[in-house]
Design a protein around this motif. Structure first.
Motif, mmCIF file in Angstrom:
data_model
loop_
_atom_site.group_PDB
_atom_site.id
_atom_site.type_symbol
_atom_site.label_atom_id
_atom_site.label_comp_id
_atom_site.label_asym_id
_atom_site.label_seq_id
_atom_site.Cartn_x
_atom_site.Cartn_y
_atom_site.Cartn_z
ATOM 1 N N ASN A 1 42.229 54.560 39.305
ATOM 2 C CA ASN A 1 43.591 54.326 38.825
ATOM 3 C C ASN A 1 44.138 55.601 38.178
ATOM 4 O O ASN A 1 43.463 56.630 38.133
ATOM 5 C CB ASN A 1 43.640 53.127 37.872
ATOM 6 C CG ASN A 1 42.820 53.344 36.616
ATOM 7 O OD1 ASN A 1 42.621 54.468 36.167
ATOM 8 N ND2 ASN A 1 42.337 52.267 36.038
ATOM 9 N N THR A 2 45.350 55.529 37.684
ATOM 10 C CA THR A 2 46.018 56.709 37.130
ATOM 11 C C THR A 2 45.256 57.303 35.949
ATOM 12 O O THR A 2 45.063 58.514 35.881
ATOM 13 C CB THR A 2 47.456 56.362 36.713
ATOM 14 O OG1 THR A 2 48.145 55.846 37.857
ATOM 15 C CG2 THR A 2 48.190 57.576 36.189
ATOM 16 N N LYS A 3 44.819 56.463 35.033
ATOM 17 C CA LYS A 3 44.117 56.982 33.848
ATOM 18 C C LYS A 3 42.822 57.682 34.229
ATOM 19 O O LYS A 3 42.492 58.734 33.686
ATOM 20 C CB LYS A 3 43.850 55.856 32.849
ATOM 21 C CG LYS A 3 45.103 55.396 32.145
ATOM 22 C CD LYS A 3 44.790 54.389 31.069
ATOM 23 C CE LYS A 3 46.080 53.969 30.377
ATOM 24 N NZ LYS A 3 45.838 53.068 29.258
ATOM 25 N N GLU A 4 42.082 57.116 35.164
ATOM 26 C CA GLU A 4 40.833 57.745 35.598
ATOM 27 C C GLU A 4 41.110 59.053 36.343
ATOM 28 O O GLU A 4 40.375 60.022 36.188
ATOM 29 C CB GLU A 4 40.047 56.777 36.480
ATOM 30 C CG GLU A 4 39.525 55.576 35.713
ATOM 31 C CD GLU A 4 38.992 54.470 36.596
ATOM 32 O OE1 GLU A 4 38.023 53.815 36.167
ATOM 33 O OE2 GLU A 4 39.516 54.267 37.704
ATOM 34 N N ALA A 5 42.191 59.085 37.126
ATOM 35 C CA ALA A 5 42.575 60.320 37.823
ATOM 36 C C ALA A 5 42.922 61.408 36.816
ATOM 37 O O ALA A 5 42.575 62.577 37.007
ATOM 38 C CB ALA A 5 43.755 60.053 38.748
ATOM 39 N N MET A 6 43.603 61.021 35.736
ATOM 40 C CA MET A 6 43.968 61.988 34.701
ATOM 41 C C MET A 6 42.718 62.584 34.054
ATOM 42 O O MET A 6 42.674 63.787 33.784
ATOM 43 C CB MET A 6 44.861 61.319 33.657
ATOM 44 C CG MET A 6 46.243 60.999 34.186
ATOM 45 S SD MET A 6 47.224 59.941 33.097
ATOM 46 C CE MET A 6 47.284 60.918 31.602
ATOM 47 N N VAL A 7 41.708 61.769 33.846
ATOM 48 C CA VAL A 7 40.458 62.255 33.248
ATOM 49 C C VAL A 7 39.778 63.246 34.195
ATOM 50 O O VAL A 7 39.339 64.316 33.776
ATOM 51 C CB VAL A 7 39.510 61.078 32.917
ATOM 52 C CG1 VAL A 7 38.132 61.577 32.541
ATOM 53 C CG2 VAL A 7 40.102 60.231 31.807
ATOM 54 N N ILE A 8 39.714 62.912 35.470
ATOM 55 C CA ILE A 8 39.073 63.791 36.454
ATOM 56 C C ILE A 8 39.767 65.147 36.503
ATOM 57 O O ILE A 8 39.121 66.188 36.574
ATOM 58 C CB ILE A 8 39.072 63.137 37.852
ATOM 59 C CG1 ILE A 8 38.114 61.946 37.855
ATOM 60 C CG2 ILE A 8 38.679 64.134 38.935
ATOM 61 C CD1 ILE A 8 38.198 61.076 39.096
ATOM 62 N N LEU A 9 41.101 65.133 36.442
ATOM 63 C CA LEU A 9 41.868 66.376 36.533
ATOM 64 C C LEU A 9 42.048 67.079 35.185
ATOM 65 O O LEU A 9 42.532 68.197 35.143
ATOM 66 C CB LEU A 9 43.245 66.094 37.144
ATOM 67 C CG LEU A 9 43.233 65.616 38.592
ATOM 68 C CD1 LEU A 9 44.641 65.246 39.017
ATOM 69 C CD2 LEU A 9 42.661 66.690 39.499
ATOM 70 N N GLY A 10 41.686 66.421 34.107
ATOM 71 C CA GLY A 10 41.873 67.012 32.785
ATOM 72 C C GLY A 10 43.326 67.037 32.364
ATOM 73 O O GLY A 10 43.756 67.928 31.638
ATOM 74 N N ILE A 11 44.084 66.045 32.810
ATOM 75 C CA ILE A 11 45.515 65.937 32.495
ATOM 76 C C ILE A 11 45.689 64.941 31.365
ATOM 77 O O ILE A 11 45.064 63.886 31.360
ATOM 78 C CB ILE A 11 46.303 65.460 33.740
ATOM 79 C CG1 ILE A 11 46.219 66.505 34.835
ATOM 80 C CG2 ILE A 11 47.738 65.144 33.390
ATOM 81 C CD1 ILE A 11 46.811 66.048 36.150
ATOM 82 N N ARG A 12 46.552 65.259 30.428
ATOM 83 C CA ARG A 12 46.769 64.377 29.279
ATOM 84 C C ARG A 12 48.056 63.561 29.378
ATOM 85 O O ARG A 12 48.243 62.623 28.640
ATOM 86 C CB ARG A 12 46.813 65.189 27.996
ATOM 87 C CG ARG A 12 45.502 65.846 27.689
ATOM 88 C CD ARG A 12 45.561 66.571 26.393
ATOM 89 N NE ARG A 12 44.301 67.257 26.135
ATOM 90 C CZ ARG A 12 44.096 68.031 25.122
ATOM 91 N NH1 ARG A 12 45.059 68.258 24.256
ATOM 92 N NH2 ARG A 12 42.936 68.612 24.957
ATOM 93 N N SER A 13 48.931 63.933 30.288
ATOM 94 C CA SER A 13 50.236 63.290 30.370
ATOM 95 C C SER A 13 50.457 62.632 31.729
ATOM 96 O O SER A 13 50.182 63.233 32.769
ATOM 97 C CB SER A 13 51.328 64.336 30.133
ATOM 98 O OG SER A 13 52.595 63.801 30.424
#
Length: 62
Positions: A13-25
């Motif tokens: 999902n979006t939150k897990e994708a953000m963690v993988i990419l190191g994105i906070r927003s």
């Protein structure tokens, strides 16, 4: 992380994708989608999912 079976692609999902990419927003991941850097899939209902393999390729390029 969602995993149907070993022979199938993994989606997150979006939150897990953000963690993988190191994105906070969520705005940043939205810009990645708009720019065509990330492809969004909707294989399970109408919720956004991202392929882990594609996210890892993007992460390696950074």
């Amino acid at each position: 992380m969602y995993l149907k079976n070993k022979s199938m692609e993994q989606y997150v999902n979006t939150k897990e994708a953000m963690v993988i990419l190191g994105i906070r927003s969520q705005t940043t991941i939205g810009k990645y989608e708009t720019d065509g850097k990330i492809k969004v899939y909707r294989p399970f209902s109408n919720r956004k999912r991202y392929k882990v393999s594609e996210l890892l390729k993007i992460q390696r390029k950074r």
